[in-house]
Design an enzyme around this catalytic site. Sequence first.
Site, mmCIF file in Angstrom:
data_model
loop_
_atom_site.group_PDB
_atom_site.id
_atom_site.type_symbol
_atom_site.label_atom_id
_atom_site.label_comp_id
_atom_site.label_asym_id
_atom_site.label_seq_id
_atom_site.Cartn_x
_atom_site.Cartn_y
_atom_site.Cartn_z
ATOM 1 N N LYS A 134 0.560 -21.254 18.722
ATOM 2 C CA LYS A 134 1.735 -20.385 18.701
ATOM 3 C C LYS A 134 2.972 -21.147 19.198
ATOM 4 O O LYS A 134 2.844 -22.241 19.781
ATOM 5 C CB LYS A 134 1.455 -19.154 19.577
ATOM 6 C CG LYS A 134 0.274 -18.290 19.069
ATOM 7 C CD LYS A 134 0.038 -17.095 19.997
ATOM 8 C CE LYS A 134 -1.204 -16.308 19.608
ATOM 9 N NZ LYS A 134 -1.461 -15.179 20.535
ATOM 10 N N TYR A 168 -0.607 -9.967 11.885
ATOM 11 C CA TYR A 168 -1.086 -9.095 12.960
ATOM 12 C C TYR A 168 -1.206 -7.632 12.516
ATOM 13 O O TYR A 168 -1.168 -6.734 13.373
ATOM 14 C CB TYR A 168 -0.157 -9.203 14.175
ATOM 15 C CG TYR A 168 -0.425 -10.420 15.049
ATOM 16 C CD1 TYR A 168 -1.703 -10.672 15.572
ATOM 17 C CD2 TYR A 168 0.593 -11.310 15.379
ATOM 18 C CE1 TYR A 168 -1.950 -11.773 16.377
ATOM 19 C CE2 TYR A 168 0.343 -12.419 16.198
ATOM 20 C CZ TYR A 168 -0.931 -12.636 16.694
ATOM 21 O OH TYR A 168 -1.176 -13.722 17.508
ATOM 22 N N PHE A 188 2.668 -3.534 21.976
ATOM 23 C CA PHE A 188 3.223 -4.888 22.040
ATOM 24 C C PHE A 188 3.429 -5.524 20.656
ATOM 25 O O PHE A 188 3.842 -6.673 20.556
ATOM 26 C CB PHE A 188 2.339 -5.780 22.912
ATOM 27 C CG PHE A 188 0.889 -5.839 22.474
ATOM 28 C CD1 PHE A 188 0.482 -6.684 21.449
ATOM 29 C CD2 PHE A 188 -0.070 -5.041 23.103
ATOM 30 C CE1 PHE A 188 -0.849 -6.745 21.055
ATOM 31 C CE2 PHE A 188 -1.407 -5.091 22.705
ATOM 32 C CZ PHE A 188 -1.794 -5.943 21.671
ATOM 33 N N ARG A 233 -13.566 -19.442 19.275
ATOM 34 C CA ARG A 233 -13.094 -18.425 20.223
ATOM 35 C C ARG A 233 -13.502 -18.770 21.661
ATOM 36 O O ARG A 233 -12.800 -18.479 22.620
ATOM 37 C CB ARG A 233 -13.669 -17.048 19.855
ATOM 38 C CG ARG A 233 -13.292 -16.578 18.470
ATOM 39 C CD ARG A 233 -11.993 -15.860 18.438
ATOM 40 N NE ARG A 233 -12.002 -14.623 19.184
ATOM 41 C CZ ARG A 233 -10.946 -13.824 19.293
ATOM 42 N NH1 ARG A 233 -9.808 -14.143 18.698
ATOM 43 N NH2 ARG A 233 -11.022 -12.714 19.973
ATOM 44 N N THR A 267 -8.573 -13.480 25.727
ATOM 45 C CA THR A 267 -7.190 -13.202 25.304
ATOM 46 C C THR A 267 -6.192 -13.310 26.466
ATOM 47 O O THR A 267 -5.122 -13.895 26.314
ATOM 48 C CB THR A 267 -7.125 -11.778 24.712
ATOM 49 O OG1 THR A 267 -8.094 -11.683 23.671
ATOM 50 C CG2 THR A 267 -5.749 -11.491 24.143
ATOM 51 N N ARG A 295 -7.043 -21.510 26.962
ATOM 52 C CA ARG A 295 -6.148 -20.584 27.671
ATOM 53 C C ARG A 295 -6.359 -20.641 29.182
ATOM 54 O O ARG A 295 -5.413 -20.520 29.961
ATOM 55 C CB ARG A 295 -6.360 -19.162 27.159
ATOM 56 C CG ARG A 295 -5.754 -18.923 25.774
ATOM 57 C CD ARG A 295 -6.228 -17.604 25.194
ATOM 58 N NE ARG A 295 -5.595 -17.243 23.939
ATOM 59 C CZ ARG A 295 -6.115 -16.376 23.067
ATOM 60 N NH1 ARG A 295 -7.277 -15.793 23.326
ATOM 61 N NH2 ARG A 295 -5.475 -16.099 21.941
ATOM 62 N N ASN A 326 -0.076 -16.852 25.287
ATOM 63 C CA ASN A 326 -1.421 -17.430 25.418
ATOM 64 C C ASN A 326 -1.708 -18.556 24.418
ATOM 65 O O ASN A 326 -2.845 -18.867 24.118
ATOM 66 C CB ASN A 326 -2.486 -16.334 25.391
ATOM 67 C CG ASN A 326 -2.520 -15.568 24.088
ATOM 68 O OD1 ASN A 326 -1.755 -15.881 23.167
ATOM 69 N ND2 ASN A 326 -3.393 -14.588 23.979
ATOM 70 N N HIS A 339 -4.087 -18.897 18.655
ATOM 71 C CA HIS A 339 -4.773 -17.805 17.974
ATOM 72 C C HIS A 339 -6.005 -18.352 17.258
ATOM 73 O O HIS A 339 -5.962 -19.458 16.726
ATOM 74 C CB HIS A 339 -3.850 -17.163 16.929
ATOM 75 C CG HIS A 339 -4.593 -16.312 15.942
ATOM 76 N ND1 HIS A 339 -4.931 -15.011 16.212
ATOM 77 C CD2 HIS A 339 -5.123 -16.594 14.719
ATOM 78 C CE1 HIS A 339 -5.623 -14.521 15.173
ATOM 79 N NE2 HIS A 339 -5.740 -15.465 14.264
ATOM 80 N N GLU A 381 -7.285 -14.555 6.937
ATOM 81 C CA GLU A 381 -6.198 -15.318 7.553
ATOM 82 C C GLU A 381 -6.019 -16.673 6.878
ATOM 83 O O GLU A 381 -4.888 -17.122 6.679
ATOM 84 C CB GLU A 381 -6.461 -15.478 9.060
ATOM 85 C CG GLU A 381 -6.315 -14.139 9.797
ATOM 86 C CD GLU A 381 -6.746 -14.152 11.252
ATOM 87 O OE1 GLU A 381 -6.608 -13.102 11.900
ATOM 88 O OE2 GLU A 381 -7.242 -15.197 11.747
HETATM 89 P P1 RTP Z 1 -5.665 -13.832 19.000
HETATM 90 O O1 RTP Z 1 -5.952 -12.895 17.841
HETATM 91 O O2 RTP Z 1 -4.221 -14.235 19.122
HETATM 92 O O3 RTP Z 1 -6.630 -14.961 19.124
HETATM 93 O O4 RTP Z 1 -5.900 -12.972 20.281
HETATM 94 P P2 RTP Z 1 -7.114 -12.037 20.533
HETATM 95 O O5 RTP Z 1 -7.872 -11.730 19.292
HETATM 96 O O6 RTP Z 1 -7.826 -12.678 21.668
HETATM 97 O O7 RTP Z 1 -6.342 -10.730 21.024
HETATM 98 P P3 RTP Z 1 -5.823 -9.459 20.209
HETATM 99 O O8 RTP Z 1 -6.235 -8.270 20.973
HETATM 100 O O9 RTP Z 1 -6.115 -9.563 18.761
HETATM 101 O O10 RTP Z 1 -4.275 -9.626 20.442
HETATM 102 C C1 RTP Z 1 -3.539 -10.521 19.666
HETATM 103 C C2 RTP Z 1 -2.457 -11.140 20.505
HETATM 104 O O11 RTP Z 1 -1.575 -10.130 20.973
HETATM 105 C C3 RTP Z 1 -1.046 -10.534 22.217
HETATM 106 N N1 RTP Z 1 -1.275 -9.483 23.190
HETATM 107 N N2 RTP Z 1 -0.352 -9.066 24.015
HETATM 108 N N3 RTP Z 1 1.059 -7.626 25.979
HETATM 109 C C4 RTP Z 1 -0.229 -7.379 25.807
HETATM 110 O O12 RTP Z 1 -0.800 -6.600 26.471
HETATM 111 C C5 RTP Z 1 -0.915 -8.103 24.754
HETATM 112 N N4 RTP Z 1 -2.180 -7.941 24.379
HETATM 113 C C6 RTP Z 1 -2.401 -8.806 23.383
HETATM 114 C C7 RTP Z 1 -1.709 -11.811 22.635
HETATM 115 O O13 RTP Z 1 -0.849 -12.888 22.264
HETATM 116 C C8 RTP Z 1 -2.950 -11.843 21.769
HETATM 117 O O14 RTP Z 1 -3.377 -13.141 21.549
#
Ligand code: RTP
Length: 155
Positions: free
Chosen positions: A16, A56, A64, A92, A98, A109, A119, A122, A133
């Site tokens: 990112k 997304y 968010f 992962r 996350t 991370r 973070n 992705h 994707e």
């Molecule tokens: P990613 O897809 O980026 O690998 O992350 P992930 O699956 O571990 O997490 P996901 O729940 O899909 O969330 C995607 C991205 O959203 C941002 N996020 N911000 N402010 C918040 O509470 C919050 N929660 C998630 C993070 O950048 C996360 O990687």
Amino acid sequence: QEAHAAQMEQTFIAIKPDGVQRGLISEIVSRFERKGFKLVAIKVVVPSKEFAEKHYHDLKERPFFNGLCDFLSSGPVIAMVWEGEGVIKYGRKLIGATDPQKSEPGTIRGDLAVVVGRNIIHGSDGPETAKDEINLWFKPEDLVSYSSNAEKWIY
Ligand code: RTP
């Protein structure tokens, strides 16, 4: 080696804008590379807001979502496809939880980030999202198929 061909899978990994601005590209690429995974596509791209929203789309209802899409489109992203046995799930694992406050030390991370909104990386969370994707970010001809010398020692 032929026996392994069927088990090879591909995942989409993106560094990112925060990871790029902080100079962490080589550090992150290096972790996937040293593990034994193979880089089959890579590009630098500044995604539009619309593109970030597509990437997304699953998170549309989250509070968010808007900030997240603004952030992803705020600067250069390194978009990659990595290949290898178990690369979706293990990718992962290399990335870590996350929320960097909860990611273990030793993960990308855990070692390199502090807050969930920054973070740095992705990774696709399953075979279906990996396929979607990769198709969203790359054309099929952008993916290179090659065999490396190391492979016969890795598999
Ligand atoms: P990613 O897809 O980026 O690998 O992350 P992930 O699956 O571990 O997490 P996901 O729940 O899909 O969330 C995607 C991205 O959203 C941002 N996020 N911000 N402010 C918040 O509470 C919050 N929660 C998630 C993070 O950048 C996360 O990687």
